[in-house]
Motif scaffolding. Structure first.
Motif, PDB file in Angstrom:
ATOM      1  N   UNK A 206       0.811  -1.228   0.000  1.00 33.81           N
ATOM      2  CA  UNK A 206       0.000   0.000   0.000  1.00 33.81           C
ATOM      3  C   UNK A 206       0.837   1.268   0.000  1.00 33.81           C
ATOM      4  N   UNK A 207       2.041   1.199   0.522  1.00 31.43           N
ATOM      5  CA  UNK A 207       2.877   2.402   0.618  1.00 31.43           C
ATOM      6  C   UNK A 207       3.802   2.605  -0.576  1.00 31.43           C
ATOM      7  N   UNK A 208       3.675   1.746  -1.604  1.00 38.97           N
ATOM      8  CA  UNK A 208       4.466   1.958  -2.823  1.00 38.97           C
ATOM      9  C   UNK A 208       4.224   3.346  -3.384  1.00 38.97           C
ATOM     10  N   UNK A 212       0.713   5.574  -4.456  1.00 39.07           N
ATOM     11  CA  UNK A 212       0.385   6.885  -3.894  1.00 39.07           C
ATOM     12  C   UNK A 212       0.334   7.978  -4.953  1.00 39.07           C
ATOM     13  N   UNK A 213       1.069   7.783  -6.034  1.00 41.92           N
ATOM     14  CA  UNK A 213       1.185   8.835  -7.053  1.00 41.92           C
ATOM     15  C   UNK A 213       0.791   8.325  -8.439  1.00 41.92           C
ATOM     16  N   UNK A 217       2.364   9.799 -11.890  1.00 40.94           N
ATOM     17  CA  UNK A 217       3.138   8.861 -12.703  1.00 40.94           C
ATOM     18  C   UNK A 217       2.643   8.849 -14.149  1.00 40.94           C
ATOM     19  N   UNK A 218       1.323   8.784 -14.326  1.00 38.08           N
ATOM     20  CA  UNK A 218       0.750   8.757 -15.681  1.00 38.08           C
ATOM     21  C   UNK A 218       1.002  10.074 -16.414  1.00 38.08           C
ATOM     22  N   UNK A 246      -6.453   7.759 -17.460  1.00 36.65           N
ATOM     23  CA  UNK A 246      -7.887   7.660 -17.202  1.00 36.65           C
ATOM     24  C   UNK A 246      -8.178   6.679 -16.071  1.00 36.65           C
ATOM     25  N   UNK A 247      -7.467   5.562 -16.054  1.00 31.61           N
ATOM     26  CA  UNK A 247      -7.657   4.561 -15.003  1.00 31.61           C
ATOM     27  C   UNK A 247      -7.137   5.077 -13.662  1.00 31.61           C
ATOM     28  N   UNK A 248      -6.040   5.833 -13.705  1.00 32.91           N
ATOM     29  CA  UNK A 248      -5.516   6.439 -12.475  1.00 32.91           C
ATOM     30  C   UNK A 248      -6.537   7.419 -11.888  1.00 32.91           C
ATOM     31  N   UNK A 249      -7.149   8.221 -12.738  1.00 34.09           N
ATOM     32  CA  UNK A 249      -8.218   9.119 -12.284  1.00 34.09           C
ATOM     33  C   UNK A 249      -9.346   8.325 -11.641  1.00 34.09           C
TER      34      UNK A 249
END
Length: 282
Positions: A206-208, A212-213, A217-218, A246-249
């Motif tokens: 979870x802390x990767x 978190x970002x 990153x995208x 889009x998936x990150x959003x």
């Protein structure tokens, strides 16, 4: 076989949970001519104490105020005295033969800029999840393959330091995707080779930073590809990274931004494919 010095770069911000295992995996290497450049980026946990508990092969550096990841990676790279640079995230581990086998590849081909290898993906309990590069490890001129996706696990990589600096090192203002920028710059000018055997354990939790970002990153990945424009192959591959955005959003609950990105770049088919692949893994 000649044994040139290898500089192992470890950048750390509050990464004490798995750090001792990471550093120990360097000491367990069959190849012994290495140094560790450890850069503590304003940690307030036990990271510094753990790093300093090892011997003088660990060169410790730090800054009091947190800096961009790209900046501290550049600072650490400039401290390296080795002919080759290799990188280890503080939650990952190497298999014992990693350095020795990668050095052999470099010595067999002076045109190489980078060497990498497959990794075992594990969780915080050391449980095996999957293997990276299941479709194979592209070698030679991999620039176009790399444009579609970053298939090189950072902790599995080793670069020729001279060639690395020749293409500009790490982007100083990046917060996350520093490796993808540098890998593409190297792949554009030099050959890439890879080990066939798993050489690294890449830990997901979870802390990767990547969890978190996700959005950052995208966005940095898209910025990286755009730096190669105009280029028709780059233009073709940008859509794969817009779907990642889009998936990150979506994962971070920015529903409207996700839908807007899908509509703007006509990504419905790719979105459904990614969704289907996600459910297949469940």
């Amino acid at each position: 076989m000649e044994q040139p010095l290898v500089s192992v770069q470890i950048n750390c911000h509050n990464g004490d949970q798995f750090l001792r295992k990471a550093i120990s995996s360097v000491y367990f290497q069959t190849y012994k001519n290495w140094e560790i450049i450890f850069w503590d980026n304003a940690s307030n946990d036990k990271s510094a104490k753990i790093a300093k508990s090892f011997d003088k092969k660990v060169k410790f550096f730090s800054n009091k105020n947190k800096k961009y990841l790209g900046e501290v990676r550049n600072l650490a790279s400039k401290k390296a005295k080795g002919k080759y640079l290799t990188f280890l995230d503080c939650d990952d581990e190497w298999l014992p033969f990693k350095l020795e086998e990668q050095i052999k590849l470099f010595q067999n081909n002076p045109n190489l800029g980078l060497v990498y290898g497959p990794s075992s993906i594990i969780n915080e309990k050391n449980k095996y999840l999957e293997k990276s590069n299941i479709k194979g490890t592209p070698k030679g001129n991999v620039f176009e393959d790399l444009l579609k996706e970053n298939f090189i696990i950072f902790s599995s990589s080793m670069v020729d330091k001279l060639k690395f600096f020749q293409v500009g090192g790490f982007p100083k203002k990046f917060k996350n995707s520093t490796d993808y920028w540098s890998f593409l710059k190297i792949a554009q000018k030099f050959e890439i080779d890879a080990l066939d055997e798993v050489c690294c354990k890449c830990r997901v939790h979870q802390n990767n930073l990547s969890n978190k970002q996700r959005i950052i990153s995208a966005e940095e990945t898209i910025f990286t590809l755009k730096s190669f424009l105009p280029n028709k192959v780059v233009e073709k591959n940008l859509k794969y990274h817009y779907i990642s955005l889009a998936i990150a959003y979506l994962k971070d609950k920015y529903i409207l931004k996700s839908l807007t990105t899908i509509l703007k770049y006509n990504l419905w088919y790719l979105f459904l494919v990614r969704l289907l692949n996600y459910f297949k893994k469940l």
